[in-house]
Design an enzyme around this catalytic site. Structure first.
Site, PDB file in Angstrom:
ATOM      1  CG  HIS A 289       0.288  43.887  21.957  1.00 27.63           C
ATOM      2  ND1 HIS A 289      -0.022  44.209  20.655  1.00 27.63           N
ATOM      3  CD2 HIS A 289       1.027  42.753  21.882  1.00 27.63           C
ATOM      4  CE1 HIS A 289       0.496  43.316  19.839  1.00 27.63           C
ATOM      5  NE2 HIS A 289       1.146  42.411  20.558  1.00 27.63           N
TER       6      HIS A 289
ATOM      7  CG  ASP B  58      -1.279  47.275  19.715  1.00 26.01           C
ATOM      8  OD1 ASP B  58      -0.719  47.550  20.790  1.00 26.01           O
ATOM      9  OD2 ASP B  58      -1.279  46.133  19.228  1.00 26.01           O
TER      10      ASP B  58
ATOM     11  CB  SER C  87       3.677  41.723  18.325  1.00 29.26           C
ATOM     12  OG  SER C  87       2.465  41.064  18.167  1.00 29.26           O
TER      13      SER C  87
END
Length: 414
Positions: free
Chosen positions: A148, A178, A252
């Site tokens: 993402h 992911d 992230s």
């Protein structure tokens, strides 16, 4: 004045009652409390090209990874600076950008006006940028990050702690976990060691390294709060390590390390009602990241087993309607045409009770177990149809790669 008193009392009482009602129900004057923000992943950003090379185009050896020795559990150190100094240089900042075109005038979005201009209508371009983190895991320049973080990006730039910057090549992505694999071409790269994340225990100290809010590389500390977290609705395949180390937007793709500086997981998401860290963060275990990295590098994609069914979990009421004593197994709600289940004769309405002689107690775990089966393998299953138990053998196929990440509701259970 005395004559007016009988008329004033009702007015005063009405005013007092109105004040009480307005304080108790502020919505009557249009005031509302700000609703809580829904739980979101760590970073909500635009993202990387979905084009993943096919297996025929890939001719790369598996990346050489550095194995960390088993962590020694004893009296904790007074400082974790040595662990940070060992791991932090391998954690990079990832900047992704994409060009967005839009009409130069609001009226151009109206189909009535657009028919007079067609495709020649003037359009403006603007650049959207997002940030995240990544981890260098190989001397070959392979970088692990989140899907993402780079999804849909036209350009990806990686900045190292030592000040060097370079453009990154997308080797491949896996939306269902992911994870994404990038590659950079620089000399003398700092590389992190990978630990055996299966050995991570609740209560172990963990350090999160990343680039929160773009302020620069930041280290936070906590413990491992839980392992094997799933059913969160973030990815199709979930097996998270939970930590209370502060993770914020921009973290992230960064590293979750142990007190010896080895990689335990890739920071991925947070559970938050405010958008910031509230002590519940999730990381993809290093062992899972290692497996996906090697498959993407050597095969160009992640190969998973697949049965080709859409499944629905059983509740006590449905189990009773099918004559089952306990709500174990799943209902086959749909069968993908020409898929393995269709070829074996499974039908919508069948109740799948066992896979490979193992009862289905957790549909999500069964889905992960099937994903680990090599395509082409003969797989026995037990189903109930019309009150009768049937033994059927399926040939596992390769799970098709989705064009976008699947939510839990959209994903196939087994």
């Amino acid at each position: 004045m005395r004559r007016a008193l009988p008329y004033l009392w009702p007015i005063l009482i009405g005013l007092l009652l109105a004040i009480v009602l307005l304080n108790a129900f502020p919505r009557l004057v249009g005031r509302q409390a700000t609703p809580p923000v829904t739980d979101t992943p760590t970073v909500q950003v635009p993202s990387v090209p979905e084009a993943t090379p096919t297996a025929e185009d890939v001719e790369r050896p598996a990346p050489s990874l550095r194995e960390a020795p088993p962590m020694t559990r004893g009296e904790g150190p007074a400082s974790y600076s040595s662990a940070v100094e060992q791991a932090a240089p391998a954690v990079v900042n990832v900047y992704s950008s994409r060009v967005v075109k839009r009409d130069s005038h609001p009226l151009m979005s109206d189909p009535f006006f657009r028919q007079f201009f067609g495709d020649d209508a003037p359009r403006r371009q603007r650049m959207l940028s997002s940030l995240g983190s990544g981890v260098i895991v190989s001397d070959d320049g392979y970088v692990l990050t989140n899907h993402h973080v780079i999804r849909g990006a036209d350009q990806i730039q990686v900045a190292l702690r030592d000040g060097r910057e370079t453009l990154a090549e997308v080797i491949g992505t896996d939306p269902e976990s992911d994870l994404a694999v990038l590659r950079i071409d620089l000399d003398d790269l700092p590389v992190i060691e990978l630990s055996d994340s299966d050995q991570a225990a609740i209560g172990d100290v963990s350090l999160a390294i990343g680039n929160p809010f773009g302020v620069g590389q930041t280290v936070t500390m906590g413990i491992i709060s839980a392992t094997g977290r799933s059913h969160l609705g973030l990815n199709a395949y979930e097996d998270f390590i939970q930590t209370d180390a502060a993770i914020n937007p921009g973290n992230s793709g960064g590293a979750l390390i142990n007190p010896e500086g080895a990689l335990v997981g890739i920071n991925t998401a947070i559970f938050s009602r405010s958008g910031g860290s509230q002590g519940i963060g999730f990381a993809i275990p290093a062992n899972l990241a290692r497996s996906i990295l090697e498959q993407i590098v050597t095969q160009g994609r992640v190969i998973r087993g697949w049965l080709g069914v859409e499944a629905q979990e059983l509740n006590p009421e449905l189990a009773a309607s099918f004559g089952l004593e306990a709500p174990t197994g799943v209902i086959i709600a749909g069968v993908v045409p020409d898929g393995p289940a269709d070829a074996a004769g499974l039908q919508p309405g069948d109740v799948l009770l066992e896979v490979n002689d193992r009862p289905i107690l957790d549909p999500r775990q069964t889905m992960s177990d099937i994903a680990d089966i090599e395509p082409g393998t003969e797989l026995p299953v037990t189903v109930v149809r019309g009150g009768e138990s049937l033994e059927i053998t399926l040939r596992v196929a390769e799970r098709p790669t989705p064009s976008r990440p699947l939510s839990v509701e959209e994903s196939e259970t087994p």
